[in-house]
Design a protein around this motif. Structure first.
Motif: not given
Length: 329
Positions: A191-192, A302-303, A319-322, A326-328
């Motif tokens: 949702n975020e 993204y590298v 990874l749910l946080d990372e 990264t994409i934001s």
């Protein structure tokens, strides 16, 4: 008169001997009867303390119902996730995903190759050993002489591994709890990121290994985050490649066909932090093929660090946080 008295004494002594013999025989029989149930009870108690478990290789292993000294070779993250203390693991793998605090009290039993070091393993006196199913049969045989040794399917998804381990150690509820918490967090993260991921946007991930070989990830590696959690769509070419290879972690491709497997967003994972790995990535991202990919031109390539390559529950949760972060950016 003396003869009669002597005869009477003789008869009394004889009766006494017979009585003693009968008493001893009866006592022996009673003792045997008392010992028999005890022996049976011990056997039943020993049987109740263990059970048969069929592992990933179809081997039936007699395992303890409540193991207390567990070696989890390659599965430290899973055991931490289901709140099960372990006494040993291989640090080459575990130190990449566990913190120093989480590694406290755990011994490094890593060997020269994929198998655990036998001397270190023996010294820890484990009551259960858990290993991946890619170990050689000779290694399994040697480990089984130390303690019950169970193989796990290394290519299975994280949730299946957690459920199997929960069943193995007698704590299935711990595995279900972790999965429920992860699922709730994944929904919140989805949702975020909805504002930055248009419906139908595709994503794919790649890694370069030794020999400058390029691999594309399937549903297993990063797939649970990209597709299941955050809602990216798998590119058609990637979906086609893994259609009949659901358990494959990755597949080799040539650099020339990289654009065909690239999504609207792409992630290039470093294999490690070595200079060789950095050099291989530099050669790719500075080349014409990479620069010509639409995702690169649109600033959606993204590298990322080598930790992204791990396929374990603690990394998945990280990874749910990372990935959203990264994409934001």
């Amino acid at each position: 008169m003396k003869k009669q008295l002597s005869y009477t004494v003789f008869i009394i002594m004889l009766l006494s001997l017979v009585l003693v013999a009968c008493t001893n025989k009866l006592s022996s029989q009673n003792n045997a009867k008392q010992e028999e149930p005890t022996s049976t009870a011990d056997a039943e108690q020993e049987e109740a303390a263990t059970r048969l478990f069929t592992d990933a290789m179809g081997r039936e292993v007699q395992v303890p119902n409540n193991p207390e000294r567990i070696i989890a070779h390659y599965y430290a993250s899973e055991m931490i996730a289901i709140d099960q203390p372990i006494i040993g693991t291989n640090f080459i793998n575990a130190s990449e995903v566990l913190t120093e605090e989480q590694l406290k009290g755990i011994e490094d039993i890593g060997g020269d190759g994929a198998a655990p070091n036998l001397e270190k393993t023996l010294a820890l006196s484990p009551d259960l050993i858990i290993v991946p199913n890619f170990l050689e049969s000779s290694d399994l045989e040697a480990l089984s002489k130390i303690a019950p040794t169970v193989t796990m399917d290394y290519s299975s998804d994280v949730f299946s591994r957690l459920k199997t381990l929960g069943e193995l150690i007698g704590k299935p509820e711990n595995a279900e709890k972790w999965i429920a918490n992860y699922t709730a967090k994944a929904e919140a993260k989805r949702n975020e990121v909805k504002p930055v991921i248009p419906p139908g946007e595709t994503a794919s991930a790649f890694i370069i290994y030794e020999g400058k070989q390029l691999y594309v990830y399937g549903p297993q590696r990063l797939g649970p985050i990209m597709y299941d959690a955050l809602g990216f769509t798998m590119p058609p070419k990637v979906e086609e490649m893994f259609a009949d290879k659901k358990d494959s972690l990755w597949e080799m491709i040539s650099l020339e066909v990289l654009p065909e497997f690239s999504g609207d967003r792409i992630f290039l994972v470093a294999s490690d932090d070595s200079e060789e790995s950095k050099q291989m990535i530099e050669e790719v991202i500075n080349g014409p093929i990479w620069k010509g990919i639409p995702a690169v031109k649109n600033g959606k390539a993204y590298v990322v660090e080598s930790k992204w390559a791990f396929n374990d529950p603690l990394t998945l949760d990280w990874l749910l946080d990372e990935m959203p972060k990264t994409i934001s950016q």
